[in-house]
Motif scaffolding. Structure first.
Motif, PDB file in Angstrom:
ATOM      1  N   TRP A 155       4.958   1.383 -27.085  1.00  0.00           N
ATOM      2  CA  TRP A 155       3.753   1.908 -27.729  1.00  0.00           C
ATOM      3  C   TRP A 155       3.502   3.351 -27.267  1.00  0.00           C
ATOM      4  N   LEU A 156       3.751   3.588 -25.986  1.00  0.00           N
ATOM      5  CA  LEU A 156       3.558   4.939 -25.450  1.00  0.00           C
ATOM      6  C   LEU A 156       4.539   5.921 -26.086  1.00  0.00           C
ATOM      7  N   VAL A 157       5.803   5.507 -26.226  1.00  0.00           N
ATOM      8  CA  VAL A 157       6.788   6.364 -26.897  1.00  0.00           C
ATOM      9  C   VAL A 157       6.344   6.654 -28.331  1.00  0.00           C
ATOM     10  N   ALA A 158       5.888   5.619 -29.024  1.00  0.00           N
ATOM     11  CA  ALA A 158       5.497   5.768 -30.428  1.00  0.00           C
ATOM     12  C   ALA A 158       4.299   6.707 -30.586  1.00  0.00           C
ATOM     13  N   ILE A 159       3.337   6.633 -29.654  1.00  0.00           N
ATOM     14  CA  ILE A 159       2.176   7.536 -29.690  1.00  0.00           C
ATOM     15  C   ILE A 159       2.630   8.985 -29.559  1.00  0.00           C
ATOM     16  N   VAL A 160       3.506   9.241 -28.577  1.00  0.00           N
ATOM     17  CA  VAL A 160       3.958  10.607 -28.305  1.00  0.00           C
ATOM     18  C   VAL A 160       4.835  11.136 -29.439  1.00  0.00           C
ATOM     19  N   ALA A 161       5.685  10.273 -30.005  1.00  0.00           N
ATOM     20  CA  ALA A 161       6.671  10.712 -30.990  1.00  0.00           C
ATOM     21  C   ALA A 161       6.049  11.344 -32.220  1.00  0.00           C
ATOM     22  N   ASP A 162       4.899  10.816 -32.696  1.00  0.00           N
ATOM     23  CA  ASP A 162       4.301  11.340 -33.923  1.00  0.00           C
ATOM     24  C   ASP A 162       2.985  12.070 -33.699  1.00  0.00           C
ATOM     25  N   THR A 163       2.747  12.518 -32.442  1.00  0.00           N
ATOM     26  CA  THR A 163       1.581  13.371 -32.160  1.00  0.00           C
ATOM     27  C   THR A 163       1.967  14.624 -31.388  1.00  0.00           C
ATOM     28  N   GLY A 164       3.067  14.561 -30.611  1.00  0.00           N
ATOM     29  CA  GLY A 164       3.418  15.686 -29.753  1.00  0.00           C
ATOM     30  C   GLY A 164       2.541  15.790 -28.529  1.00  0.00           C
ATOM     31  N   MET A 165       1.800  14.717 -28.192  1.00  0.00           N
ATOM     32  CA  MET A 165       0.991  14.743 -26.964  1.00  0.00           C
ATOM     33  C   MET A 165       1.876  14.956 -25.745  1.00  0.00           C
ATOM     34  N   ARG A 166       1.304  15.555 -24.710  1.00  0.00           N
ATOM     35  CA  ARG A 166       1.961  15.536 -23.411  1.00  0.00           C
ATOM     36  C   ARG A 166       1.957  14.087 -22.926  1.00  0.00           C
ATOM     37  N   LEU A 167       2.999  13.711 -22.200  1.00  0.00           N
ATOM     38  CA  LEU A 167       3.124  12.313 -21.775  1.00  0.00           C
ATOM     39  C   LEU A 167       1.934  11.882 -20.933  1.00  0.00           C
ATOM     40  N   ALA A 168       1.493  12.742 -20.006  1.00  0.00           N
ATOM     41  CA  ALA A 168       0.358  12.386 -19.148  1.00  0.00           C
ATOM     42  C   ALA A 168      -0.913  12.221 -19.961  1.00  0.00           C
ATOM     43  N   GLU A 169      -1.084  13.043 -20.999  1.00  0.00           N
ATOM     44  CA  GLU A 169      -2.261  12.917 -21.862  1.00  0.00           C
ATOM     45  C   GLU A 169      -2.324  11.528 -22.480  1.00  0.00           C
ATOM     46  N   ALA A 170      -1.199  11.079 -23.005  1.00  0.00           N
ATOM     47  CA  ALA A 170      -1.157   9.774 -23.660  1.00  0.00           C
ATOM     48  C   ALA A 170      -1.267   8.637 -22.649  1.00  0.00           C
ATOM     49  N   ALA A 171      -0.544   8.748 -21.534  1.00  0.00           N
ATOM     50  CA  ALA A 171      -0.523   7.652 -20.556  1.00  0.00           C
ATOM     51  C   ALA A 171      -1.890   7.407 -19.931  1.00  0.00           C
ATOM     52  N   GLY A 172      -2.748   8.433 -19.880  1.00  0.00           N
ATOM     53  CA  GLY A 172      -4.060   8.293 -19.259  1.00  0.00           C
ATOM     54  C   GLY A 172      -5.177   7.929 -20.217  1.00  0.00           C
ATOM     55  N   LEU A 173      -4.831   7.585 -21.467  1.00  0.00           N
ATOM     56  CA  LEU A 173      -5.853   7.249 -22.452  1.00  0.00           C
ATOM     57  C   LEU A 173      -6.540   5.918 -22.126  1.00  0.00           C
ATOM     58  N   LEU A 174      -7.837   5.882 -22.357  1.00  0.00           N
ATOM     59  CA  LEU A 174      -8.564   4.622 -22.359  1.00  0.00           C
ATOM     60  C   LEU A 174      -8.397   3.938 -23.710  1.00  0.00           C
ATOM     61  N   ARG A 175      -8.625   2.642 -23.743  1.00  0.00           N
ATOM     62  CA  ARG A 175      -8.627   1.957 -25.043  1.00  0.00           C
ATOM     63  C   ARG A 175      -9.693   2.550 -25.954  1.00  0.00           C
ATOM     64  N   GLU A 176     -10.847   2.901 -25.368  1.00  0.00           N
ATOM     65  CA  GLU A 176     -11.928   3.441 -26.189  1.00  0.00           C
ATOM     66  C   GLU A 176     -11.649   4.864 -26.663  1.00  0.00           C
ATOM     67  N   ASP A 177     -10.644   5.524 -26.078  1.00  0.00           N
ATOM     68  CA  ASP A 177     -10.232   6.848 -26.561  1.00  0.00           C
ATOM     69  C   ASP A 177      -9.446   6.751 -27.864  1.00  0.00           C
ATOM     70  N   ILE A 178      -9.008   5.553 -28.206  1.00  0.00           N
ATOM     71  CA  ILE A 178      -8.257   5.316 -29.445  1.00  0.00           C
ATOM     72  C   ILE A 178      -9.159   4.501 -30.362  1.00  0.00           C
ATOM     73  N   TYR A 179      -9.592   5.092 -31.455  1.00  0.00           N
ATOM     74  CA  TYR A 179     -10.592   4.424 -32.287  1.00  0.00           C
ATOM     75  C   TYR A 179     -10.432   4.844 -33.752  1.00  0.00           C
ATOM     76  N   GLN A 180     -11.170   4.174 -34.609  1.00  0.00           N
ATOM     77  CA  GLN A 180     -11.202   4.521 -36.027  1.00  0.00           C
ATOM     78  C   GLN A 180     -12.477   5.311 -36.326  1.00  0.00           C
TER      79      GLN A 180
END
Length: 391
Positions: free
Chosen positions: A230-255
Motif C-alpha cells: 500500500w505504501l509503494v502504491a501511494i508513492v508511485a502515483d503521487t510522487g510523495m517523499r517516502l517519509a511523508e507517506a510513511a508518517g501519515l495518519l489514517r485521518e490524513d487520508i480522507y474523502q
C-alpha cells in the motif's frame, strides 16, 4: 580489560565489531540509538583492547555532553551557555579574544535560526561543524584559515565521501560560519568558501522508473495487497517523499466534499517535513486511490496508515526504504529506488505538459517568485485533473 569491554564487541564473519547503546538522555545528540562499527581485526585480544579505548572515549564525551546541560549557578550569565577560558598572560599584558569559537557559533546559529526547524536541521549543523572541529580544532572564527579549509576538504575526501556529500557538508559549515560572523559584526571572510574539489566524484544520477515498470510494480502491489505494498502504491502515483507517506495518519487520508480521496501532508511530532512548501493536499488517483481504500477498509482501526513504520515515536523511514528497495529490485532497473518514483512523477507531469507551478504544488517542491507566497494555491480539483492525465 576483557571484563570492561567484552559486552561491547560482537563477531561477524570472523571480524570483530564495536557496539554500544546511546544513553536515553543523550539520544537527541545522535541520529541512531546505537554506535556500531568494525574494529578491523580478527584477534579477540586486539578487539577487546580497541573496544575498551572506544568505550572510555565515549564515557568521557558523554560526561562532557551531560555537564554542558547541567544547571550551574550563574549559568544565565555565561555567553551562549558556554564558559570561556581565562585570558593568557603574555609579556605582562592580557591577550583576549571575544570572537565566537565554532562550537559557540553552532549554538548561536541554532538558537536563532533553528526555531521550528526539523531535527535533521539541528543534526546537520552539529555533525558538519563537528567534522571541522575533529580535523582543525575548536578555534575562534577569525583563527580559521584557508589551510584549515583545505585540510578539512582533504579529510572528507579521504573518508570516501561523494562530491555531493562534501558539497552538502561545506554548505552547512559556510551557513553557520557566515551567520555567526554577521551576527557578531566580525570583519572576516569565511575560509570555507571557494574550496575546490570534484563535485561530480562518486555522484550517480537518480533515474526515473519507466512507466511500463511502474505499471508492473502497481500490479504486484494489488496481488500481494499488504501494508508494505500500500505504501509503494501511494508513492508511485503521487510522487510523495517516502517519509511523508510513511508518517501519515489514517485521518490524513480522507474523502473530500466531492467524495474524492485526498492525502493531507502536514508536519507531525513523529515525522517532520523537509520544507514549508512540503505541507500540502495531494489528490489520490490510480494506485494511490486503491491504497487509500485498502487502508481505510481495514476492520482493525489503527492510528497510523502504516503502523509497522511508526512503533517507536518516530517514523522509521530508513526501515521502509531498506525493505521496499529490496523488494523493488526485481521489477525496476538497476539503481532505481523508492525515491525514483518522485523523479518519475515529475517526468510524467512534464510528459503531459503540466504547468511547472502545478507540478511543484503536487510534489511539494518550492516555487520561486514572491507571488507564489500569496493565496492558497490551486484547488485539489485542478491538481487531480493533471494527476489523472499523467497517471
Amino acid at each position: 580489560m576483557e571484563t570492561i569491554s567484552r559486552s561491547y564487541v560482537f563477531v561477524k564473519e570472523g571480524i570483530y565489531y564495536f557496539i554500544r547503546r546511546v544513553p536515553a538522555d543523550l539520544r537527541q545528540h545522535y541520529s541512531s540509538g546505537k554506535i556500531s562499527y568494525s574494529l578491523r581485526t580478527r584477534s579477540r585480544g586486539v578487539a577487546l583492547s580497541r573496544a575498551n579505548r572506544a568505550a572510555c572515549k565515549l564515557d568521557e564525551y558523554w560526561y562532557h555532553l551531560r555537564t554542558q546541560d547541567a544547571e550551574l549557578p550563574g549559568k544565565h550569565l555565561l555567553r551562549h551557555g558556554l564558559s570561556r577560558p581565562p585570558p593568557r598572560q603574555e609579556d605582562d599584558a592580557a591577550v583576549t579574544t571575544d570572537a565566537l569559537t565554532l562550537s559557540e557559533a553552532v549554538l548561536t546559529y541554532l538558537r536563532l535560526k533553528g526555531q521550528g526547524r526539523p531535527e535533521t536541521f539541528h543534526r546537520a549543523a552539529h555533525r558538519s561543524c563537528g567534522y571541522v572541529i575533529d580535523v582543525c580544532g575548536d578555534k575562534p572564527l577569525p583563527d580559521y584559515t584557508k589551510a584549515d579549509a583545505n585540510k578539512f576538504r582533504d579529510a572528507l575526501i579521504e573518508r570516501g565521501l561523494a562530491g555531493s556529500s562534501i558539497t552538502r557538508i561545506f554548505g552547512t559549515v559556510r551557513a553557520v560560519f557566515n551567520f555567526a560572523v554577521a551576527e557578531e559584526g566580525l570583519s572576516i571572510t569565511s575560509p570555507f568558501s571557494n574550496v575546490y574539489y570534484d563535485r561530480n566524484k562518486g555522484v550517480s544520477g537518480r533515474s526515473s522508473i519507466p512507466v511500463e515498470n511502474i505499471r508492473t510494480v502497481q500490479q504486484k502491489c494489488r496481488e500481494i495487497d499488504d501494508e508494505m505494498r500500500w505504501l509503494v502504491a501511494i508513492v508511485a502515483d503521487t510522487g510523495m517523499r517516502l517519509a511523508e507517506a510513511a508518517g501519515l495518519l489514517r485521518e490524513d487520508i480522507y474523502q473530500d466534499e466531492d467524495g474524492q480521496w485526498v492525502a493531507r501532508i502536514v508536519p507531525h511530532p513523529w515525522r517532520s517535513l523537509k520544507t514549508e512548501s512540503s505541507k500540502r493536499l495531494v489528490p489520490l488517483v490510480g494506485s494511490a486511490k486503491w491504497a487509500a481504500e485498502r487502508i481505510q477498509a481495514q476492520q482493525k482501526k489503527k492510528k497510523f496508515a502504516f503502523p509497522r513504520y511508526n512503533t517507536t515515536g518516530k517514523t522509521n523511514a530508513n526501515s521502509a526504504s531498506a525493505g521496499l528497495n529490496k523488494w523493488l529490485r526485481a521489477y525496476v532497473q538497476k539503481g532505481a529506488t523508492m525515491h525514483s518514483f518522485r523523479h518519475s512523477m515529475r517526468d510524467r507531469l512534464w510528459a503531459v505538459e503540466c504547468p511547472a507551478d502545478i507540478a511543484d504544488q503536487i510534489g511539494g517542491w518550492h516555487t520561486d517568485g514572491v507571488g507564489h507566497g500569496y493565496g492558497r494555491g490551486y484547488p485539489t480539483s485542478v491538481l487531480r485533473k493533471w494527476l489523472q492525465t499523467a497517471c
